[in-house]
Scaffold this active site. Structure first.
Site, PDB file in Angstrom:
ATOM      1  N   ASP A  77      -0.263   4.934   0.644  1.00 24.14           N
ATOM      2  CA  ASP A  77      -0.530   5.868   1.956  1.00 24.14           C
ATOM      3  C   ASP A  77      -0.615   5.482   3.186  1.00 24.14           C
ATOM      4  O   ASP A  77      -1.073   4.455   3.461  1.00 24.14           O
ATOM      5  CB  ASP A  77      -1.976   6.716   1.543  1.00 24.14           C
ATOM      6  N   ASP A 108       0.955  -1.282   0.091  1.00 24.61           N
ATOM      7  CA  ASP A 108      -0.118   0.123  -0.146  1.00 24.61           C
ATOM      8  C   ASP A 108       0.896   1.207   0.087  1.00 24.61           C
ATOM      9  O   ASP A 108       1.965   1.172   0.562  1.00 24.61           O
ATOM     10  CB  ASP A 108      -0.972  -0.074   1.221  1.00 24.61           C
TER      11      ASP A 108
END
Length: 245
Positions: free
Chosen positions: A16, A14
């Site tokens: 963020d 991922d």
């Protein structure tokens, strides 16, 4: 075309709050505001969501609203310009917000012969730039429809979020001939539980409260990081640059 044996595994990251501190779309929004492309009201709204994101993690409603507003803003703009802009934002804002710990983990996966793919709700163009600049294999992001190189304001296949990330990872593993049981996934958000459960080696990174409880119950590995590590990495980088001069 040179071909070789399939990679032994894939590591999915991922973006963020996992690879970098904060929301990549927020930093893109700040750059757009400085260029006069969006209003002060827009950037204040982005800023509020950024502050909440740092405090409590992802909220699906916020992700949806930010993405919808972002789509409105890009209508009619040129895709090539967004790619150039994304490179600029990487150099001026994102590089100094990267978590050194997760970047190092990703690079160790590469050194071990594994593919490293970013998988994020951020725009595909920005995700591609981050992956390319860090030397990763590739990226999956939210794909914005274009006609003759200009954005229409529509999505090609929805936001790359939740189950969408799991589907993207599943497709990538199949294309690479990799068993998902041999793969890794890294995330901070409970929204990525479908992705984390898909692989044999889930790892949580600065998890939100829901994901923390879920991970503890399943004894998943956990990486904890503090903003001080980013500041230390920046200072070390500046020292290296000074020595070169």
């Amino acid at each position: 075309m040179v071909t070789g044996p399939p990679p032994r595994a894939i590591a999915f990251f991922d973006v963020d709050n996992t690879l970098l501190r904060g929301a990549s779309l927020y930093y893109l929004g700040v750059g757009a505001w400085r260029r006069g492309l969006i209003s002060l009201r827009d950037i204040l709204s982005f800023g509020w969501k950024q502050a909440r994101f740092l405090a409590v993690g992802e909220n699906p409603a916020h992700v949806s609203r930010v993405s919808e507003r972002g789509l409105e803003l890009v209508i009619g703009h040129n895709q090539a310009a967004l790619i150039r802009f994304s490179n600029e934002i990487f150099d001026t804002r994102l590089v100094q917000r990267l978590w050194p710990e997760t970047v190092d983990v990703a690079r160790r996966h590469l050194a071990a012969g594994r593919e490293v793919w970013l998988i994020s709700a951020t725009a595909q163009e920005l995700a591609d730039v981050i992956a390319t600049r860090l030397g990763f294999t590739g990226a999956f992001g939210t794909v914005l429809e274009t006609v003759d190189g200009a954005f229409t304001g529509r999505l090609v296949d929805g936001i790359c979020h939740g189950q969408g990330k799991a589907r993207a990872a599943e497709a990538r593993a199949a294309a690479s001939g990799v068993d998902l049981a041999d793969c890794w996934a890294y995330s901070d958000s409970h929204n990525d539980i479908p992705l984390l459960e898909l692989v044999g080696h889930p790892v949580v990174v600065n998890p939100d409260a829901v994901l923390h409880r879920y991970a503890v119950a399943r004894r998943w590995p956990m990486i904890r990081m503090k903003p001080a590590s980013i500041r230390a990495a920046i200072r070390a980088s500046k020292k290296r640059q000074t020595r070169r001069v």
